[in-house]
Design a protein around this motif. Structure first.
Motif, PDB file in Angstrom:
ATOM      1  N   VAL A  17       0.936  -1.141   0.008  1.00  0.00           N
ATOM      2  CA  VAL A  17      -0.133   0.016   0.153  1.00  0.00           C
ATOM      3  C   VAL A  17       0.954   1.372  -0.222  1.00  0.00           C
ATOM      4  N   GLY A  18       0.467   2.261  -0.786  1.00  0.00           N
ATOM      5  CA  GLY A  18       1.066   3.512  -1.093  1.00  0.00           C
ATOM      6  C   GLY A  18       2.163   3.394  -2.192  1.00  0.00           C
ATOM      7  N   SER A  19       2.588   2.291  -2.804  1.00  0.00           N
ATOM      8  CA  SER A  19       3.710   2.160  -3.755  1.00  0.00           C
ATOM      9  C   SER A  19       3.081   2.447  -5.037  1.00  0.00           C
ATOM     10  N   ASP A  20       4.002   3.114  -5.977  1.00  0.00           N
ATOM     11  CA  ASP A  20       3.643   3.202  -7.253  1.00  0.00           C
ATOM     12  C   ASP A  20       3.965   1.979  -8.050  1.00  0.00           C
ATOM     13  N   VAL A  21       3.176   1.653  -8.910  1.00  0.00           N
ATOM     14  CA  VAL A  21       3.354   0.286  -9.717  1.00  0.00           C
ATOM     15  C   VAL A  21       2.943   0.203 -11.031  1.00  0.00           C
ATOM     16  N   ARG A  22       3.609  -0.748 -12.099  1.00  0.00           N
ATOM     17  CA  ARG A  22       3.137  -0.897 -13.319  1.00  0.00           C
ATOM     18  C   ARG A  22       2.708  -2.290 -13.552  1.00  0.00           C
ATOM     19  N   LEU A  23       1.763  -2.439 -14.243  1.00  0.00           N
ATOM     20  CA  LEU A  23       1.000  -3.699 -14.386  1.00  0.00           C
ATOM     21  C   LEU A  23       0.644  -3.835 -15.642  1.00  0.00           C
ATOM     22  N   VAL A  70      -5.358  -6.091 -24.089  1.00  0.00           N
ATOM     23  CA  VAL A  70      -4.049  -6.095 -23.231  1.00  0.00           C
ATOM     24  C   VAL A  70      -3.560  -4.580 -22.990  1.00  0.00           C
ATOM     25  N   VAL A  71      -3.402  -4.541 -21.658  1.00  0.00           N
ATOM     26  CA  VAL A  71      -3.146  -2.948 -21.261  1.00  0.00           C
ATOM     27  C   VAL A  71      -1.867  -3.170 -20.295  1.00  0.00           C
ATOM     28  N   ARG A  72      -1.307  -1.972 -20.352  1.00  0.00           N
ATOM     29  CA  ARG A  72      -0.185  -1.520 -19.164  1.00  0.00           C
ATOM     30  C   ARG A  72      -1.019  -0.477 -18.389  1.00  0.00           C
ATOM     31  N   ILE A  73      -0.686  -0.660 -17.258  1.00  0.00           N
ATOM     32  CA  ILE A  73      -1.353   0.688 -16.361  1.00  0.00           C
ATOM     33  C   ILE A  73      -0.305   1.009 -15.358  1.00  0.00           C
ATOM     34  N   ASP A  74      -0.305   2.302 -15.172  1.00  0.00           N
ATOM     35  CA  ASP A  74       0.550   2.875 -13.964  1.00  0.00           C
ATOM     36  C   ASP A  74      -0.321   3.334 -13.114  1.00  0.00           C
ATOM     37  N   GLY A  75      -0.187   2.846 -11.580  1.00  0.00           N
ATOM     38  CA  GLY A  75      -0.974   3.600 -10.517  1.00  0.00           C
ATOM     39  C   GLY A  75      -0.312   3.424  -9.347  1.00  0.00           C
ATOM     40  N   LYS A  76      -1.282   3.758  -8.149  1.00  0.00           N
ATOM     41  CA  LYS A  76      -1.031   3.443  -6.940  1.00  0.00           C
ATOM     42  C   LYS A  76      -1.726   2.423  -6.015  1.00  0.00           C
ATOM     43  N   VAL A  77      -1.097   1.679  -5.115  1.00  0.00           N
ATOM     44  CA  VAL A  77      -1.492   0.716  -4.364  1.00  0.00           C
ATOM     45  C   VAL A  77      -2.238   1.182  -3.148  1.00  0.00           C
ATOM     46  N   ILE A  78      -3.666   1.068  -3.017  1.00  0.00           N
ATOM     47  CA  ILE A  78      -4.340   1.639  -1.936  1.00  0.00           C
ATOM     48  C   ILE A  78      -5.206   0.275  -1.295  1.00  0.00           C
ATOM     49  N   SER A  79      -5.395   0.517  -0.160  1.00  0.00           N
ATOM     50  CA  SER A  79      -6.018  -0.494   0.837  1.00  0.00           C
ATOM     51  C   SER A  79      -7.668  -0.613   0.406  1.00  0.00           C
ATOM     52  N   ARG A  80      -8.262  -1.594   0.370  1.00  0.00           N
ATOM     53  CA  ARG A  80      -9.501  -1.684   0.186  1.00  0.00           C
ATOM     54  C   ARG A  80     -10.518  -1.380   1.290  1.00  0.00           C
TER      55      ARG A  80
END
Length: 587
Positions: A17-23, A70-80
């Motif tokens: 949580v709080g990390s910037d990620v690429r999936l 098929v996609v590439r996304i950049d985003g931030k991990v948040i808690s549910r």
């Protein structure tokens, strides 16, 4: 950051949580809840939930894309948040708030749904197999197959076996199923055959002195499809050993199967050691030579009781009885249902009686049984109050087939069937020969290259129908996984064995010249087996159809609907191969 991903879709946890990620992955599903988009993104490793909020670039992009893009996304991990955690998902504690989106591969309209089972037919699934394999069940099956094959290799090596490769282009075989043949351009008018099995080559490896061989071997047979058999191509764990007797082959294979099914079988128990059941005993007790031992009922041969009976339905016929205990609470529907089941499997009906509290028999045929019949049945079948007995009468093979099926079904319907277990057995002591009922000719009943149990003495002195071979099958839950044998490695014994089946010496010398030549230069006693990899995975995956465990199988007509095989060849290619075609005459 990596061009496509910093993490895979099954990797993120609450600690991220709080990390910037690429999936990167496929758009598995999309839900619009109050103007907020929730996207399930899927890759090989798992599933992760994305959230895209209105008036963001991510929302605009994802709202228009079709499923399976098929996609590439950049985003931030948040808690549910505790109230929204999905315990069934490894990534269920988090979601990824979408920032930037890049389309890597657009998807057209799907021929069927990937994220649900919409009842699409098998032919359609095979035509779009690359889509079908994206489904969770199919992906899981293929990965199970990969893990099983890897484990087999590791375990076989640990058992002292050496992995070796054998040829794919070989000579046609006069025995067994039909060959797939390959024309030779450099040898006009001649053909190779794809191997039905590496049988002769693995025996030649033993003669060459390699002692313990194994291979995950591709095999090719031009035969019809069945639920437990794939047409065209299949894979087997091919095994051969030198200086062994039957039990020496059983020991490592039994250890391998026990470890393999315990490791990949989930909560299903493996019963060990595996019982050894003679072929003829199996046919009498279970109705076939691949018994499902989860059914805790056995057939009993009672032909002699009715040999001179006045009951015409049984007189002069082979009669098999199936006693079923604890049926006192069963309604007439139970008996009628089994009768209907028997008719579906070829019977004209299914006779039965039940035992009352006073030991008397009631039921449709009870009035036809004499007092002596009742006494003999009670003694032979150990009948007690609450028992029911079902009867089959007719020719041996017909009765065996029908009553064998009834035995398993009766066990399931009466509570005498063991669930969540793998019950293995070895079927042994197969007869070497059988008689053709139409011609009276003696022929091999199984593998013609099996060593007779009594060697040359049996071949010279015994009735051929009484000769047993060192032939064996391994069976699990009613599925034959493999046949094997101690091989006939002595040329004169082999020639005599074929002579009994009507083959003259010259024919055998010509058809099997390579093997006989090798045997004459010092062949060790040897034997082996070849369990089917596809069938092993089918059992472990609990799938009823073998094609569900093969990445790219042919359909029931031996066609590859996805790649369009088999195909025709143009005239230039046929000329290069020196082939002319004779097309079938259409009526």
């Amino acid at each position: 950051m990596h061009r496509y991903r910093s993490h895979n879709c099954g990797q993120l946890r609450a600690t991220d949580v709080g990390s910037d990620v690429r999936l990167s992955g496929w758009l598995h599903n999309r839900r619009d809840l109050g103007g907020i988009l929730f996207i399930d993104l899927r890759d090989h490793h798992g599933l992760v939930q994305l959230v895209a909020r209105p008036d963001t670039a991510g929302f605009e992009a994802l709202d228009k894309l079709s499923k399976e893009t098929v996609v590439r996304i950049d985003g931030k991990v948040i808690s549910r948040g505790a109230e929204n955690v999905n315990p069934e998902l490894a990534t269920g504690e988090i979601e990824v708030e979408v920032g930037e989106v890049e389309v890597l591969g657009a998807a057209q309209q799907l021929p069927f749904q990937i994220n649900q089972d919409d009842g699409v037919g098998e032919e359609r699934r095979l035509e779009y197999r690359f889509l079908d394999l994206r489904r969770e069940r199919m992906h899981k099956n293929i990965m199970l197959r990969t893990a099983v094959i890897s484990a087999i290799r590791h375990k076989m090596t640990a058992l002292g076996f050496n992995e070796m490769a054998t040829p794919i282009l070989t000579a046609t075989s006069p025995e067994g199923a039909r060959d797939f043949v390959v024309p030779s351009r450099l040898n006009p008018g001649k053909f190779y055959a794809l191997p039905q099995a590496p049988q002769q080559f693995k025996q030649l490896l033993m003669i060459s002195g390699f002692d313990r061989y194994f291979q995950i071997a591709p095999c090719f047979r031009d035969e019809d499809a069945r639920a437990d058999r794939s047409p065209g191509e299949f894979y087997q764990l091919d095994v051969e050993m030198s200086f062994v007797e039957q039990e020496d082959v059983f020991q490592p294979i039994e250890q391998l199967m026990t470890e393999l099914f315990e490791e990949f079988g989930g909560d299903r128990h493996v019963t060990s050691p595996f019982p050894r059941i003679p072929f003829r005993e199996s046919m009498l007790k279970y109705g076939n030579d691949k018994p499902d031992l989860r059914a805790q009922l056995e057939l009993v041969d009672i032909t002699d009781i009715f040999a001179d009976s006045g009951f015409k339905a049984f007189a002069g016929k082979h009669v098999r009885a199936l006693p079923v205990p604890d049926t006192a609470g069963q309604s007439r529907k139970f008996f009628d249902g089994l009768g209907e089941y028997a008719v579906e499997h070829g019977a004209k009906g299914l006779a039965w009686v039940r035992v009352g509290e006073d030991g008397s028999l009631t039921g449709p045929i009870a009035k036809f049984l004499t007092e002596t019949d009742v006494e003999e049945l009670t003694k032979r079948l150990s009948l007690a109050p609450g028992h029911a007995v079902f009867f089959g009468a007719g020719e041996f093979d017909e009765v065996s087939k029908i009553m064998g099926a009834v035995r398993v079904e009766a066990a399931k319907r009466s509570g005498h069937f063991e669930e969540n277990v793998f019950r293995f057995c070895w079927i042994v002591d197969f007869p070497m020969y059988e008689k053709d009922e139409d011609t009276g000719k003696i022929d091999f009943s199984h593998n013609p290259f099996t060593m007779p149990q009594g060697g040359m003495k049996d071949l010279e002195e015994k009735d051929p129908l009484d000769i047993l071979g060192w032939q064996y099958d391994i069976v699990c839950n009613g599925i034959e996984l493999s046949s094997g044998a101690i091989r006939n490695h002595e040329p004169e014994i082999m020639l005599k064995a074929f002579e009994i089946a009507g083959y003259d010496r010259e024919t055998v010398e010509a058809e099997f010249a390579g093997m006989l030549r090798a045997f004459r230069f010092g062949a060790p006693p040897h034997g082996g087996i070849a369990p089917g990899v596809d069938r092993i995975v089918m059992l472990l995956a609990d799938e009823p159809n073998i094609r569900e465990t093969i990445a790219f199988p042919l359909n029931q007509n031996a066609q590859d609907l996805m790649m369009g095989a088999p195909t025709t060849l143009d005239e230039a290619r046929l000329k290069e191969l020196n082939i002319s075609l004779r097309k079938p005459v259409t009526p």
